[in-house]
Design a protein around this motif. Structure first.
Motif, short mmCIF file in Angstrom:
data_model
loop_
_atom_site.label_atom_id
_atom_site.label_comp_id
_atom_site.label_asym_id
_atom_site.label_seq_id
_atom_site.Cartn_x
_atom_site.Cartn_y
_atom_site.Cartn_z
N SER A 246 0.85 -1.19 0.00
CA SER A 246 0.00 0.00 0.00
C SER A 246 0.88 1.24 0.00
CB SER A 246 -0.93 0.03 1.23
OG SER A 246 -0.19 0.13 2.43
N GLY A 247 0.37 2.29 -0.60
CA GLY A 247 1.06 3.58 -0.62
C GLY A 247 0.04 4.70 -0.50
N GLN A 248 0.39 5.73 0.24
CA GLN A 248 -0.53 6.84 0.44
C GLN A 248 0.23 8.15 0.47
OE1 GLN A 248 -1.95 7.18 4.72
NE2 GLN A 248 -1.26 5.04 4.68
N GLN A 249 -0.46 9.22 0.12
CA GLN A 249 0.14 10.55 0.14
C GLN A 249 -0.90 11.59 0.51
OE1 GLN A 249 1.45 13.14 -3.44
NE2 GLN A 249 3.35 12.16 -2.77
N LEU A 250 -0.50 12.55 1.34
CA LEU A 250 -1.35 13.66 1.75
C LEU A 250 -0.58 14.94 1.51
CD1 LEU A 250 -4.11 14.26 3.28
CD2 LEU A 250 -2.68 14.51 5.32
N ARG A 251 -1.18 15.87 0.75
CA ARG A 251 -0.49 17.13 0.46
C ARG A 251 -1.38 18.31 0.77
NH1 ARG A 251 2.44 19.40 -5.11
NH2 ARG A 251 3.60 21.06 -4.05
N ASP A 252 -0.81 19.28 1.48
CA ASP A 252 -1.48 20.54 1.81
C ASP A 252 -0.53 21.66 1.39
OD1 ASP A 252 -2.14 22.92 3.51
OD2 ASP A 252 -3.69 21.60 4.28
N ASP A 253 -0.92 22.44 0.40
CA ASP A 253 -0.02 23.44 -0.19
C ASP A 253 -0.78 24.74 -0.41
OD1 ASP A 253 1.92 24.86 -1.52
OD2 ASP A 253 1.80 23.70 -3.39
N THR A 254 -0.71 25.65 0.58
CA THR A 254 -1.40 26.92 0.44
C THR A 254 -0.92 27.88 1.51
OG1 THR A 254 -3.60 27.89 0.14
CG2 THR A 254 -3.33 26.33 1.96
N LEU A 255 -1.52 29.05 1.57
CA LEU A 255 -1.14 30.07 2.55
C LEU A 255 -1.61 29.67 3.95
CD1 LEU A 255 -1.96 33.33 0.57
CD2 LEU A 255 0.32 32.48 1.15
N ARG A 256 -0.70 29.75 4.90
CA ARG A 256 -1.01 29.52 6.31
C ARG A 256 -0.45 30.69 7.13
NH1 ARG A 256 -5.02 26.41 5.39
NH2 ARG A 256 -4.52 24.41 4.40
N GLN A 257 -0.81 30.73 8.40
CA GLN A 257 -0.20 31.71 9.28
C GLN A 257 1.32 31.54 9.26
OE1 GLN A 257 -1.51 34.25 11.20
NE2 GLN A 257 -3.44 33.85 10.14
N TYR A 258 2.05 32.62 9.55
CA TYR A 258 3.51 32.56 9.55
C TYR A 258 3.97 31.36 10.38
CZ TYR A 258 8.33 34.19 9.61
OH TYR A 258 9.69 34.30 9.45
N ARG A 259 3.32 31.13 11.51
CA ARG A 259 3.48 29.89 12.27
C ARG A 259 2.13 29.20 12.22
NH1 ARG A 259 6.46 33.90 14.48
NH2 ARG A 259 8.63 33.41 15.01
N ALA A 260 2.09 28.04 11.56
CA ALA A 260 0.82 27.46 11.11
C ALA A 260 -0.13 27.14 12.25
CB ALA A 260 1.08 26.20 10.29
N ASN A 261 0.37 26.91 13.46
CA ASN A 261 -0.52 26.56 14.58
C ASN A 261 -0.89 27.77 15.43
OD1 ASN A 261 2.11 26.83 15.59
ND2 ASN A 261 1.77 25.35 17.24
N PHE A 262 -0.59 28.98 14.95
CA PHE A 262 -1.02 30.21 15.60
C PHE A 262 -2.28 30.73 14.91
CE2 PHE A 262 3.31 31.84 17.41
CZ PHE A 262 3.52 30.61 18.00
N GLY A 263 -2.96 31.66 15.57
CA GLY A 263 -4.13 32.29 14.97
C GLY A 263 -3.79 33.69 14.47
N GLY A 264 -4.76 34.31 13.77
CA GLY A 264 -4.56 35.66 13.27
C GLY A 264 -5.39 35.93 12.04
N ASP A 265 -5.23 37.15 11.51
CA ASP A 265 -5.93 37.51 10.28
C ASP A 265 -5.06 37.13 9.09
OD1 ASP A 265 -3.96 39.47 10.20
OD2 ASP A 265 -5.27 41.01 11.05
N ASP A 266 -5.27 37.81 7.94
CA ASP A 266 -4.51 37.45 6.74
C ASP A 266 -3.34 38.39 6.49
OD1 ASP A 266 -5.84 39.73 6.03
OD2 ASP A 266 -6.85 38.88 4.28
N SER A 267 -2.86 39.08 7.54
CA SER A 267 -1.79 40.07 7.35
C SER A 267 -0.40 39.46 7.42
CB SER A 267 -1.91 41.17 8.41
OG SER A 267 -1.76 40.63 9.72
N ASP A 268 -0.27 38.22 7.88
CA ASP A 268 1.07 37.64 8.06
C ASP A 268 1.03 36.17 7.66
OD1 ASP A 268 3.72 37.53 8.69
OD2 ASP A 268 3.42 37.30 10.85
#
Length: 642
Positions: A246-268
């Motif tokens: 078996s083989g699997q792949q997961l890809r997520d490629d887009t804009l995230r927060q400067y630190r992905a597990n932080f919150g905020g608006d779209d300014s950073d």
């Protein structure tokens, strides 16, 4: 895998004794007032003493989570907390311990590749899963190395089980839409077989926009942009020899927060290009019953995170794994014995800044695990392993460590209604690979010889009581990890607490309640989220409630749940964690004349609560913007099977 399927006859109005023995962590879906039925038991070792505290995600829960994420997957199990709100940032904690410290396998392949600490190391698409089991606190010797505080076992969809009896081709299509974030998901699964050969393919695409929190704020960098793939091929001979790839792949490629597990608006925002890949090759004999019952596995898993801005950062980590094992089938149980091997690698590469560092380790282990039922009342599971580790750091320095591990679990049926259970373990951990985005900290004059190998000590003690359709249970647990690695230093980590739960089933539905209270410490003191990073989180008391009910209208079920956390007082200088209560509801309809169609309408966060899940990083810091969960979300899912 096919060898884990056994057929158990259920008598009218009863549940499987093997499943009942596993405690409150699993919910059976109803009772049967029918002639004897056959029930597929995916875990062939269900009922063993080391499974007494195991938590199983039921088939119904898996089905509901297929167009969701890991938070949906574990929504009914309070002792498994998922924080992070979006797949790329979701981190999982079991009894307050980060899943990085558990042995995690998917189709037998070791996972847990250390990566950027602002992203997850264990992103999994629930849509491709068929079986999920969490062995909390005490892990058996055959779970492999690095299973310090338990293990997590996941199996992907199997073509034979998807097709069932009498069909050689089939599959399903899933479409879902959620209004908060305008998230549209579409997934297709196809399976076929001829003779002993079977194949399966799965593909999923999810797209959307940033979602809105309960207070109406847009949470920047949360738009869905995910691709998921699974391929599986298996061949089983008439004599039971089975080989599966078996083989699997997961890809997520887009804009995230400067630190992905932080919150905020779209300014950073900046782009996170994350790809997780896993391969598995397995052999077994599905009909072996004697002293010669061999199996073999080869696996490779990889996490690749590319963040071009602002440092041209590339973090690659992978794990190669192999296991050779024989099962000795005895009159009173089984003994698994064998050899396993892990090679773990982490790399940080920044060509623009001429930075390239790596860490690497190789671990060889010998193990044996016995699971015995000496009497009708007593169940025993005990085992040992010995591991040899070679570690090479970013400086090129090499160090070697070795150590033994042991475990013992027991269950005892005091009466037909009351069962006592408990377990202890001591586990050698060696030196773990670090977050590859921090390797620049470890350049000369750092000395790896100052790091001591880690060792975990675990214990649990609990009971289960069952009368008719009512089940009650609970346990005390403790995990202590001595010489845990925090960059260039060692520290001691501890998580202790209690789990309780209750479930009740009736002819047309069921209800389940679980509660988990954990307290985590660093070097004996309660601490903040950052000091516990990659080992635990201050969770306090969290609760989950589920209910499902037939309506009397053919094919229509309704239900819902509550996800809640109590206020939690933090040490002086930190923000206390505020409690929350979130209500979810759903209705599911299978048209009587079209039983291959399922329509599910749901509303999550019904009362638009503004909150960050208790397992989400940073709520204990004043002025910190946490990654909040979505506000009220209406979703519609349609599943067609053919």
């Amino acid at each position: 895998m096919a060898s884990t399927i056994t057929k158990t006859v259920l008598l009218a109005g009863t549940a499987s004794a093997a499943f009942a023995a596993q405690g409150w962590g699993q919910e059976l879906e109803g009772y049967y007032a029918l002639d004897p039925l056959y029930f597929e038991q995916l875990d062939g070792l269900a009922g063993a003493a080391d499974r007494a505290t195991s938590m199983y995600v039921s088939g119904r829960e898996l089905e509901h989570a297929r167009t969701g994420d890991l938070k949906d997957l574990f929504s009914g199990i309070a002792s498994v907390s998922v924080g992070g709100a979006i797949p790329v940032a979701q981190k999982i904690f079991v009894n307050g311990v980060d899943m990085l410290n558990l042995g995690v396998v998917v189709d037998g392949t070791a996972q847990n590749n250390r990566t950027f600490h602002h992203a997850t190391a264990n992103a999994i698409d629930p849509g491709l899963l068929e079986e999920v089991r969490v062995d909390a606190t005490v892990s058996p010797a055959d779970a492999g190395p690095y299973a310090l505080a338990g293990s997590v076992v996941m199996e992907t969809v199997d073509p034979e089980r998807l097709l069932g009896e009498g069909r050689n081709f089939g599959g399903n299509v899933r479409l879902s839409y959620g209004d908060n974030g305008e998230t549209f998901q579409r997934a297709l699964t196809l399976a076929g077989r001829t003779g002993g050969l079977s194949v399966l393919g799965y593909a999923k695409r999810a797209t959307g926009e940033d979602y809105v929190t309960g207070d109406g704020d847009t949470m920047g960098g949360t738009a869905a942009d995910l691709d998921s793939l699974l391929g599986k091929i298996a061949y089983e001979s008439e004599s039971g020899h089975r080989i599966e790839f078996s083989g699997q792949q997961l890809r997520d490629d887009t804009l995230r927060q400067y630190r992905a597990n932080f919150g905020g608006d779209d300014s950073d925002l900046r782009t996170y290009d994350t790809t997780r890949t896993s391969y598995s090759l397995r052999y077994e004999n599905t009909v072996a019953t004697g002293l010669w019952d061999p199996s073999a596995h080869l696996g490779y898993s990889e996490s690749d995170i590319i963040i071009e801005e602002p440092y041209d950062s590339n973090g690659l980590s992978w794990t190669k794994s192999a296991t050779l094992m024989n099962t000795f089938n005895l009159a009173t149980g089984t003994v698994n014995a064998g050899y396993d091997w892990r090679e773990r690698f982490g790399e940080y590469d920044s060509p623009a800044f001429d930075e390239y560092q790596t860490e690497q380790s190789v671990t060889h282990g010998l193990f044996a695990q016995a699971r015995l039922q000496p009497t009708d009342a007593l169940g025993l599971s005990f085992g040992a392993r010995y591991d040899w580790q070679e570690f090479e750091g970013v400086t090129g320095e090499e160090v070697s460590h070795s150590g033994a591990s042991g475990n013992l679990s027991a269950t005892y049926a005091v009466t037909n209604e009351l069962t006592l259970r408990g377990g202890v373990s001591s586990v050698f951990g060696g030196i773990d690979i670090e977050d590859n985005y921090t390797y620049w900290e470890f350049l000369p004059p750092f000395d790896y010889g100052t790091l001591d190998p880690s060792r975990a000590r675990n214990a649990s003690l609990g009971l289960d009581w069952e009368r008719g359709r009512l089940k009650l249970g609970g346990e005390l647990f403790i995990t202590q990890i001595d010489n845990a690695r925090g960059g260039t230093d060692n520290f001691d980590f501890e998580s202790r607490g209690v789990n309780i739960g209750a479930s009740y089933g009736w002819d047309s539905g069921f209800a389940r309640f679980t509660l988990s209270k954990s307290d985590t410490r660093i070097d004996g003191d309660r601490s903040d989220s950052y000091d516990q990073l990659d080992f635990g989180a201050p969770l306090g008391t969290v609760m989950a409630f589920e209910i499902d009910q037939e309506t009397g209208v053919d094919g229509l079920n309704v239900g819902g749940g509550i996800d809640a956390a109590l206020d939690y007082e933090m040490p002086s200088g930190l923000e206390d964690l505020e409690g929350y209560t979130v209500v979810n509801a759903y209705a599911e309809y299978v048209p009587p004349q079209l039983d291959n169609i399922t329509v599910r309408a749901s509303v999550d966060n019904l009362f638009d609560t503004e909150y960050a899940d208790r397992a989400t990083y940073g709520s204990d810091y004043a002025g910190f913007t946490t990654l909040k969960e979505p506000g009220r979300t209406f979703s519609l899912t349609v599943v067609g099977r053919f």
